[in-house]
Design an enzyme around this catalytic site. Structure first.
Site, mmCIF file in Angstrom:
data_model
loop_
_atom_site.group_PDB
_atom_site.id
_atom_site.type_symbol
_atom_site.label_atom_id
_atom_site.label_comp_id
_atom_site.label_asym_id
_atom_site.label_seq_id
_atom_site.Cartn_x
_atom_site.Cartn_y
_atom_site.Cartn_z
ATOM 1 N N SER A 41 0.859 -1.324 0.009
ATOM 2 C CA SER A 41 -0.102 -0.134 0.040
ATOM 3 C C SER A 41 0.820 1.218 -0.065
ATOM 4 O O SER A 41 0.056 2.339 0.164
ATOM 5 C CB SER A 41 -0.888 0.090 1.236
ATOM 6 O OG SER A 41 -1.866 -1.118 0.972
ATOM 7 N N ARG A 100 -7.615 -13.547 21.354
ATOM 8 C CA ARG A 100 -8.951 -13.644 21.938
ATOM 9 C C ARG A 100 -8.875 -14.561 23.089
ATOM 10 O O ARG A 100 -9.621 -14.239 24.146
ATOM 11 C CB ARG A 100 -9.923 -14.044 20.785
ATOM 12 C CG ARG A 100 -10.311 -12.993 19.801
ATOM 13 C CD ARG A 100 -11.575 -13.287 18.842
ATOM 14 N NE ARG A 100 -11.185 -12.590 17.816
ATOM 15 C CZ ARG A 100 -11.754 -12.946 16.707
ATOM 16 N NH1 ARG A 100 -12.049 -14.125 16.396
ATOM 17 N NH2 ARG A 100 -11.753 -11.975 15.744
ATOM 18 N N CYS A 129 -16.706 -11.914 14.545
ATOM 19 C CA CYS A 129 -18.003 -11.266 14.282
ATOM 20 C C CYS A 129 -19.467 -11.844 14.635
ATOM 21 O O CYS A 129 -20.436 -11.454 15.127
ATOM 22 C CB CYS A 129 -17.965 -10.855 12.518
ATOM 23 S SG CYS A 129 -17.382 -12.295 11.658
ATOM 24 N N GLN A 156 -23.200 -16.646 6.631
ATOM 25 C CA GLN A 156 -22.267 -15.447 6.652
ATOM 26 C C GLN A 156 -22.117 -14.722 5.412
ATOM 27 O O GLN A 156 -21.861 -15.595 4.319
ATOM 28 C CB GLN A 156 -20.932 -15.852 7.465
ATOM 29 C CG GLN A 156 -21.392 -16.346 8.805
ATOM 30 C CD GLN A 156 -20.088 -16.374 9.627
ATOM 31 O OE1 GLN A 156 -19.991 -17.695 10.470
ATOM 32 N NE2 GLN A 156 -18.987 -16.083 9.477
ATOM 33 N N GLY A 160 -17.047 -11.018 5.065
ATOM 34 C CA GLY A 160 -16.178 -11.452 6.257
ATOM 35 C C GLY A 160 -15.016 -12.282 5.964
ATOM 36 O O GLY A 160 -14.046 -12.189 6.779
ATOM 37 N N LYS A 216 -14.485 -20.864 17.420
ATOM 38 C CA LYS A 216 -14.461 -19.512 17.930
ATOM 39 C C LYS A 216 -15.900 -18.990 18.738
ATOM 40 O O LYS A 216 -16.061 -18.661 19.657
ATOM 41 C CB LYS A 216 -14.260 -18.687 16.825
ATOM 42 C CG LYS A 216 -12.700 -18.701 16.299
ATOM 43 C CD LYS A 216 -12.720 -17.467 15.284
ATOM 44 C CE LYS A 216 -11.427 -17.739 14.359
ATOM 45 N NZ LYS A 216 -11.491 -17.034 13.190
ATOM 46 N N HIS A 245 -24.190 -10.511 8.407
ATOM 47 C CA HIS A 245 -24.341 -11.957 8.954
ATOM 48 C C HIS A 245 -25.706 -12.171 9.258
ATOM 49 O O HIS A 245 -26.210 -11.553 10.256
ATOM 50 C CB HIS A 245 -23.344 -12.498 10.036
ATOM 51 C CG HIS A 245 -21.846 -12.545 9.388
ATOM 52 N ND1 HIS A 245 -21.633 -12.377 8.006
ATOM 53 C CD2 HIS A 245 -20.657 -12.843 10.029
ATOM 54 C CE1 HIS A 245 -20.077 -12.555 7.972
ATOM 55 N NE2 HIS A 245 -19.835 -12.746 9.116
HETATM 56 P P1 A2P Z 1 -2.380 -4.101 2.183
HETATM 57 O O1 A2P Z 1 -3.640 -3.630 1.694
HETATM 58 O O2 A2P Z 1 -1.292 -3.180 2.032
HETATM 59 O O3 A2P Z 1 -2.175 -5.666 1.675
HETATM 60 P P2 A2P Z 1 -8.523 -7.626 3.969
HETATM 61 O O4 A2P Z 1 -8.955 -8.418 5.049
HETATM 62 O O5 A2P Z 1 -9.760 -6.922 3.352
HETATM 63 O O6 A2P Z 1 -7.750 -8.151 2.730
HETATM 64 O O7 A2P Z 1 -7.516 -6.496 4.458
HETATM 65 C C1 A2P Z 1 -6.091 -6.712 5.294
HETATM 66 C C2 A2P Z 1 -5.836 -5.778 5.551
HETATM 67 O O8 A2P Z 1 -4.415 -6.118 6.230
HETATM 68 C C3 A2P Z 1 -4.987 -4.880 4.582
HETATM 69 O O9 A2P Z 1 -5.026 -3.045 5.053
HETATM 70 C C4 A2P Z 1 -3.697 -5.248 4.468
HETATM 71 O O10 A2P Z 1 -2.723 -4.198 3.962
HETATM 72 C C5 A2P Z 1 -3.225 -5.481 5.802
HETATM 73 N N1 A2P Z 1 -2.209 -6.362 5.989
HETATM 74 C C6 A2P Z 1 -1.870 -7.758 5.617
HETATM 75 N N2 A2P Z 1 -0.923 -8.012 5.643
HETATM 76 C C7 A2P Z 1 -0.076 -7.026 6.453
HETATM 77 C C8 A2P Z 1 1.349 -7.087 6.877
HETATM 78 N N3 A2P Z 1 2.154 -8.191 6.982
HETATM 79 N N4 A2P Z 1 1.867 -6.005 7.516
HETATM 80 C C9 A2P Z 1 0.911 -4.722 7.470
HETATM 81 N N5 A2P Z 1 -0.752 -4.939 7.215
HETATM 82 C C10 A2P Z 1 -0.877 -5.883 6.374
#
Ligand code: A2P
Length: 334
Positions: A41, A100, A129, A156, A160, A216, A245
């Site tokens: 990102s 958790r 959730c 669900q 999710g 869970k 859900h």
């Molecule tokens: P990124 O967008 O840079 O991959 P979702 O569950 O909707 O796919 O979102 C997962 C979120 O967790 C995203 O913001 C993703 O960032 C972030 N993420 C996943 N792995 C990592 C990591 N190793 N370090 C930081 N953020 C992470």
């Protein structure tokens, strides 16, 4: 009101973006806000209260000066970085399942066990959730009639399972309409026109035959309700719904309650909206709960197969009450 330095970890994800939106909608007292995600990102910007804020790459030094961090970046990231954040003096509200069931970590639904927050040692866990929306309804019933056993089946939404899962359903709809083959990547089977009794989609099954999500619901319910004697069995199912859900829940109580008594109890319960007028086809629906903070309950009826059990139908926005909103509520209590 004291203003806080806040970080959102996983800010670019489905839940992360809902966390940002919820902080905004609830006018959370933010002094400074930081958006953290992965390398992927880098260079992205997200807006907060009309301001474009660059997304930073999460690393060991990310939490300097941060007071509250809302995490939703998966279990591995939480396992590694929540202790780093806590050590830096920050309170973490973690949406993953990493902490958790840790006895040192409070597992909190503000309508159910807000008192647990005080026990935190830097990390507070946000429950699963499907569990959150169920315990919001169970607690007021438990207080009056003592819940003995719960049998739940969930329906669900794909949201999710994250962004890619939502896209997979949308792509399958488009491919179907265009007469093209449906691509299956995220879920173990085609999700369009199917109900898949396997959540999560990877590493789902435990040696006892239950899925990870089902266990869970069972374990977290006992912890949040503070009563390990409550018996729970669950079947969790992914359905081709985009968001919110739904759950069919059978609740056996020590003291018999009539359907009318349950309606009265729930109509006064915090965070619950009773929507129960079947004669006029009024009951909770995923499309009604979408974007709402409350948990909706209807189809309340006495179980004709048991002397003291009720059946009901619970629906909530899994990204909001099931995740982002519950986390922001915890932050508000902090
Ligand atoms: P990124 O967008 O840079 O991959 P979702 O569950 O909707 O796919 O979102 C997962 C979120 O967790 C995203 O913001 C993703 O960032 C972030 N993420 C996943 N792995 C990592 C990591 N190793 N370090 C930081 N953020 C992470």
């Amino acid at each position: 009101m004291s203003y806080r330095n806040v970080a959102v970890v996983g800010a670019t994800g489905l839940v992360g973006r809902k966390m940002i939106e919820t902080l905004e909608r609830r006018n959370f007292p933010v002094k400074n806000i930081k958006f953290l995600a992965s390398e992927r990102s880098k260079g992205r910007k997200l807006s907060f209260k009309g301001e474009e804020i660059p997304v930073e790459v999460l690393d060991e030094s990310s939490f300097k000066g941060v007071e509250i961090a809302l995490f939703s970046a998966g279990g591995a990231t939480s396992k590694k970085f929540a202790p780093v954040a806590a050590k830096a003096g920050c309170v973490v509200v973690d949406n993953s399942s990493a902490w958790r069931m840790d006895p040192e970590v409070p597992l909190v639904v503000p309508e159910v066990n807000p008192q647990e927050i005080k026990k935190h040692k830097g990390i507070i866990a946000n429950p699963n959730c499907s569990t959150i929306q169920m315990v919001v309804v169970l607690k007021p019933i438990h207080d009056v009639a003592r819940v003995q056993r719960v049998v739940v089946s969930t329906y669900q939404a794909v949201s999710g399972a994250g962004q890619k899962a939502v896209q997979e359903l949308l792509d399958q709809i488009k491919a179907y309409v265009e007469g093209k083959p449906l691509e299956v990547k995220v879920f173990p089977h085609q999700i369009l026109f199917n109900c898949i009794p396997q959540i999560p989609q990877s590493n789902a099954f435990e040696p006892n035959g239950y899925t990870n999500e089902e266990m869970k619901m069972i374990n977290e319910t006992k912890k949040i309700m503070g009563d390990p004697s409550i018996q729970v069995t669950a079947t969790t199912v992914r359905v081709p719904v985009l968001n919110s859900h739904s759950e069919s829940v059978n609740i056996q109580t020590e003291k018999k309650l009539t359907a009318q008594e349950v309606r009265q109890i729930l109509s006064k319960a915090p965070g619950v909206v009773v929507m129960d007028d079947p004669a006029n086809q009024i009951y909770p629906l995923a499309t009604i709960a979408d974007s709402k903070w409350e948990t909706f309950v209807g189809r309340i009826r006495e179980d004709i197969s048991h002397p003291s059990a009720i059946d009901l139908w619970i629906v909530a926005d899994n990204l909001l009450k099931g995740a982002a909103y519950n986390a922001v509520q915890i932050a508000e209590l902090l």
